[in-house]
Design a protein around this motif. Structure first.
Motif, PDB file in Angstrom:
ATOM      1  N   ALA A 155       0.770  -1.106  -0.012  1.00  0.00           N
ATOM      2  CA  ALA A 155      -0.118  -0.008   0.137  1.00  0.00           C
ATOM      3  C   ALA A 155       0.938   1.166   0.187  1.00  0.00           C
ATOM      4  O   ALA A 155       0.604   2.286  -0.693  1.00  0.00           O
ATOM      5  CB  ALA A 155      -0.831   0.130   1.237  1.00  0.00           C
ATOM      6  N   LEU A 156       2.120   1.144   0.746  1.00  0.00           N
ATOM      7  CA  LEU A 156       2.875   2.397   0.676  1.00  0.00           C
ATOM      8  C   LEU A 156       3.424   2.781  -0.752  1.00  0.00           C
ATOM      9  O   LEU A 156       3.401   3.747  -1.196  1.00  0.00           O
ATOM     10  CB  LEU A 156       3.967   2.128   1.554  1.00  0.00           C
ATOM     11  N   ASN A 157       3.791   1.386  -1.399  1.00  0.00           N
ATOM     12  CA  ASN A 157       4.266   1.573  -3.013  1.00  0.00           C
ATOM     13  C   ASN A 157       3.069   2.262  -3.614  1.00  0.00           C
ATOM     14  O   ASN A 157       3.328   3.215  -4.606  1.00  0.00           O
ATOM     15  CB  ASN A 157       4.359   0.334  -3.540  1.00  0.00           C
ATOM     16  N   LEU A 158       1.660   1.970  -3.443  1.00  0.00           N
ATOM     17  CA  LEU A 158       0.667   2.508  -4.201  1.00  0.00           C
ATOM     18  C   LEU A 158       0.618   3.906  -3.812  1.00  0.00           C
ATOM     19  O   LEU A 158       0.263   4.958  -4.653  1.00  0.00           O
ATOM     20  CB  LEU A 158      -0.449   1.825  -3.854  1.00  0.00           C
ATOM     21  N   LEU A 159       0.914   4.448  -2.602  1.00  0.00           N
ATOM     22  CA  LEU A 159       0.624   5.671  -2.192  1.00  0.00           C
ATOM     23  C   LEU A 159       1.768   6.694  -2.720  1.00  0.00           C
ATOM     24  O   LEU A 159       1.703   7.896  -2.574  1.00  0.00           O
ATOM     25  CB  LEU A 159       0.795   5.797  -0.568  1.00  0.00           C
ATOM     26  N   SER A 160       2.818   6.045  -2.985  1.00  0.00           N
ATOM     27  CA  SER A 160       3.975   6.733  -3.476  1.00  0.00           C
ATOM     28  C   SER A 160       3.685   7.189  -4.953  1.00  0.00           C
ATOM     29  O   SER A 160       4.369   8.324  -5.329  1.00  0.00           O
ATOM     30  CB  SER A 160       5.112   6.018  -3.556  1.00  0.00           C
ATOM     31  N   LEU A 161       2.731   6.691  -5.576  1.00  0.00           N
ATOM     32  CA  LEU A 161       2.350   7.001  -6.749  1.00  0.00           C
ATOM     33  C   LEU A 161       1.472   8.579  -6.850  1.00  0.00           C
ATOM     34  O   LEU A 161       1.308   9.243  -7.952  1.00  0.00           O
ATOM     35  CB  LEU A 161       1.416   6.142  -7.331  1.00  0.00           C
ATOM     36  N   GLY A 162       0.768   8.886  -5.581  1.00  0.00           N
ATOM     37  CA  GLY A 162       0.050  10.235  -5.391  1.00  0.00           C
ATOM     38  C   GLY A 162      -1.317   9.368  -4.816  1.00  0.00           C
ATOM     39  O   GLY A 162      -1.734   8.459  -5.050  1.00  0.00           O
ATOM     40  N   GLU A 163      -2.185  10.479  -4.314  1.00  0.00           N
ATOM     41  CA  GLU A 163      -3.270  10.145  -3.703  1.00  0.00           C
ATOM     42  C   GLU A 163      -4.350   9.880  -4.568  1.00  0.00           C
ATOM     43  O   GLU A 163      -5.031   8.702  -4.377  1.00  0.00           O
ATOM     44  CB  GLU A 163      -3.655  11.475  -2.920  1.00  0.00           C
ATOM     45  N   GLU A 164      -4.594  10.296  -5.715  1.00  0.00           N
ATOM     46  CA  GLU A 164      -5.612  10.007  -6.860  1.00  0.00           C
ATOM     47  C   GLU A 164      -5.202   8.717  -7.332  1.00  0.00           C
ATOM     48  O   GLU A 164      -6.156   7.773  -7.490  1.00  0.00           O
ATOM     49  CB  GLU A 164      -5.949  11.070  -7.650  1.00  0.00           C
ATOM     50  N   PRO A 165      -3.956   8.605  -7.907  1.00  0.00           N
ATOM     51  CA  PRO A 165      -3.781   7.289  -8.608  1.00  0.00           C
ATOM     52  C   PRO A 165      -3.939   6.064  -7.397  1.00  0.00           C
ATOM     53  O   PRO A 165      -4.374   4.903  -8.058  1.00  0.00           O
ATOM     54  CB  PRO A 165      -2.404   7.158  -9.189  1.00  0.00           C
ATOM     55  N   ALA A 166      -3.585   6.234  -6.294  1.00  0.00           N
ATOM     56  CA  ALA A 166      -3.824   5.265  -5.184  1.00  0.00           C
ATOM     57  C   ALA A 166      -5.138   4.846  -4.938  1.00  0.00           C
ATOM     58  O   ALA A 166      -5.545   3.805  -5.041  1.00  0.00           O
ATOM     59  CB  ALA A 166      -3.158   5.629  -3.831  1.00  0.00           C
ATOM     60  N   ARG A 167      -5.947   5.694  -4.982  1.00  0.00           N
ATOM     61  CA  ARG A 167      -7.538   5.660  -4.659  1.00  0.00           C
ATOM     62  C   ARG A 167      -7.794   4.790  -6.072  1.00  0.00           C
ATOM     63  O   ARG A 167      -8.829   4.150  -5.894  1.00  0.00           O
ATOM     64  CB  ARG A 167      -8.226   6.913  -4.897  1.00  0.00           C
ATOM     65  N   ALA A 168      -7.432   5.411  -7.088  1.00  0.00           N
ATOM     66  CA  ALA A 168      -7.968   4.754  -8.440  1.00  0.00           C
ATOM     67  C   ALA A 168      -7.561   3.350  -8.538  1.00  0.00           C
ATOM     68  O   ALA A 168      -8.208   2.333  -9.314  1.00  0.00           O
ATOM     69  CB  ALA A 168      -7.268   5.437  -9.705  1.00  0.00           C
ATOM     70  N   LEU A 169      -6.412   2.811  -7.870  1.00  0.00           N
ATOM     71  CA  LEU A 169      -6.099   1.405  -7.845  1.00  0.00           C
ATOM     72  C   LEU A 169      -6.735   0.700  -6.904  1.00  0.00           C
ATOM     73  O   LEU A 169      -6.244  -0.309  -6.435  1.00  0.00           O
ATOM     74  CB  LEU A 169      -4.498   1.536  -7.595  1.00  0.00           C
ATOM     75  N   GLY A 170      -7.522   1.308  -5.828  1.00  0.00           N
ATOM     76  CA  GLY A 170      -8.356   0.381  -5.161  1.00  0.00           C
ATOM     77  C   GLY A 170      -7.886   0.835  -3.578  1.00  0.00           C
ATOM     78  O   GLY A 170      -8.550   0.005  -2.764  1.00  0.00           O
ATOM     79  N   LEU A 171      -6.915   1.827  -3.351  1.00  0.00           N
ATOM     80  CA  LEU A 171      -6.741   1.806  -1.881  1.00  0.00           C
ATOM     81  C   LEU A 171      -7.464   2.897  -1.233  1.00  0.00           C
ATOM     82  O   LEU A 171      -7.638   3.897  -1.825  1.00  0.00           O
ATOM     83  CB  LEU A 171      -4.921   2.270  -1.943  1.00  0.00           C
ATOM     84  N   SER A 172      -8.054   2.391  -0.136  1.00  0.00           N
ATOM     85  CA  SER A 172      -8.878   3.406   0.778  1.00  0.00           C
ATOM     86  C   SER A 172      -7.680   4.116   1.633  1.00  0.00           C
ATOM     87  O   SER A 172      -7.365   3.992   2.693  1.00  0.00           O
ATOM     88  CB  SER A 172      -9.737   2.728   1.684  1.00  0.00           C
ATOM     89  N   THR A 173      -7.498   5.470   1.082  1.00  0.00           N
ATOM     90  CA  THR A 173      -6.194   6.179   1.692  1.00  0.00           C
ATOM     91  C   THR A 173      -6.320   6.388   2.901  1.00  0.00           C
ATOM     92  O   THR A 173      -5.616   6.462   3.928  1.00  0.00           O
ATOM     93  CB  THR A 173      -6.020   7.309   0.847  1.00  0.00           C
ATOM     94  N   SER A 174      -7.695   6.940   3.350  1.00  0.00           N
ATOM     95  CA  SER A 174      -8.016   7.352   4.885  1.00  0.00           C
ATOM     96  C   SER A 174      -7.849   6.320   5.721  1.00  0.00           C
ATOM     97  O   SER A 174      -7.291   6.648   6.714  1.00  0.00           O
ATOM     98  CB  SER A 174      -9.243   8.125   4.880  1.00  0.00           C
ATOM     99  N   LYS A 175      -8.381   5.224   5.478  1.00  0.00           N
ATOM    100  CA  LYS A 175      -8.523   3.927   6.335  1.00  0.00           C
ATOM    101  C   LYS A 175      -7.025   3.635   6.470  1.00  0.00           C
ATOM    102  O   LYS A 175      -6.388   3.186   7.591  1.00  0.00           O
ATOM    103  CB  LYS A 175      -9.413   2.866   5.884  1.00  0.00           C
ATOM    104  N   PHE A 176      -6.234   3.682   5.446  1.00  0.00           N
ATOM    105  CA  PHE A 176      -4.892   3.085   5.207  1.00  0.00           C
ATOM    106  C   PHE A 176      -4.209   4.157   6.327  1.00  0.00           C
ATOM    107  O   PHE A 176      -3.252   3.450   7.011  1.00  0.00           O
ATOM    108  CB  PHE A 176      -4.354   2.922   3.816  1.00  0.00           C
TER     109      PHE A 176
END
Length: 321
Positions: free
Chosen positions: A202-223
């Motif tokens: 998930a940290l790897n996804l978040l390194s792409l940016g907030e919007e791309p991480a959400r688009a790839l299915g990561l619930s950023t606030s919960k994470f």
């Protein structure tokens, strides 16, 4: 994983450091190290009942602080994020001291203090959007000063012998616990470390940016909340075990990324192994240089970490022009 060779080398170096720490100490081993290792007697008792538990404790503390620092830097996208610089270690120390005074168990009290401190820094550093790196460091410094002043007040009210013990613990000092006390603490440390390592994808996804991480299915606030809880838990547990050890969570993750790159699936475990080796080595130096007196391990890591922090500040200033 393409960095298995480097991780294996780090493990080999860590094993060598642990063996060296086992051989070093303020008391000479009767008959030498190898003889004490294989022959029952006082030397073997020193190795397995005094030095080995201390090495295991140091390894756990180093791994917890380094993994927490690596996760915080990825989570906040701030290369200066470190449990000590952000005031999280100070919050954990204050929570642990208050827990001690009112009769609460120290690990939960320290974890609660660390979580409150990290939450306060994140709220104070928000300038109407994402946390600012500069504001984060300033908020951490202010929080560290605040918690230090309360701890000094507590020390001033304690009896002389109690205040000396608390002060030595705050400087980052290791002891040799019994296996009965050590095993539950190590079990808890392994669980927290496992949780931190599980954050890597998930940290790897978040390194792409907030919007791309959400688009790839990561619930950023919960994470983010889960990651903050785990980082605070790791810091609180490390402070309970060993007091405040500065800069380990800053120096080690940067070294790990130099070795294995920015993929958190490799950087997080490499940070944990390197951090364990660093604290074990620093403790061995601290109890050997001026033997039979001991230098707290926090003093040794500060001597290494403070110049490293200044170099990082200089690099960040150059980036800003």
């Amino acid at each position: 994983m393409k960095h298995r060779g480097i991780v294996g080398l780090v493990l080999l170096v860590g094993g060598g450091v642990a063996m060296g720490a086992l051989a070093l100490g303020s008391v000479p081993l009767p008959g030498g190290f190898w003889n004490s290792l294989v022959t029952p007697g006082i030397g073997r008792d020193i190795l397995f009942d005094i030095r080995l538990p201390r090495i295991l404790l140091a390894g756990a503390v180093g791994a917890l602080l380094s993994a927490a620092g690596c996760a915080l830097q990825g989570l906040l996208r701030n290369p200066l994020a470190d449990p000590y610089l952000l005031g999280v270690s100070g919050g954990a120390a204050l929570g642990s001291a208050i827990g001690l005074l009112i009769g609460l168990s120290q690990p939960p009290a320290a974890m609660a203090g660390a979580f409150l401190a990290l939450a306060a820094v994140l709220m104070l550093s928000r300038g109407g959007g994402a946390p600012s790196a500069t504001l984060m460091i300033l908020a951490g410094a202010a929080l560290h000063a605040f918690t230090s002043s309360i701890l000094i007040f507590i020390l001033s009210q304690a009896r002389r012998e109690e205040s000396a013990g608390i002060l030595f613990w705050l400087l980052g000092s290791l002891e040799s616990p019994t296996y009965g006390r050590l095993i539950p603490l190590l079990s808890l440390a392994v669980m927290v470390l496992g949780g931190l390592l599980a954050l890597a994808p998930a940290l790897n996804l978040l390194s792409l940016g907030e919007e791309p991480a959400r688009a790839l299915g990561l619930s950023t606030s919960k994470f983010r909340w889960a990651a903050v809880l785990l980082c605070a838990g790791a810091t609180g547990l490390a402070v309970t075990l060993n007091g405040v050890i500065p800069f380990v969570g800053l120096v080690v993750p940067h070294t790990a990324r130099l070795l294995v790159g920015f993929d958190n699936r490799a950087a997080l475990p490499t940070s944990a192994f390197l951090g364990a080796a660093l604290v074990i080595g620093a403790d061995a130096l601290g109890r050997s240089i001026l033997a039979p007196q001991e230098i707290p391990v926090g003093v040794v890591t500060a001597l290494v970490g403070a110049p490293f922090f200044l170099l990082l500040l200089r690099r960040e200033r150059r980036k800003l022009g």
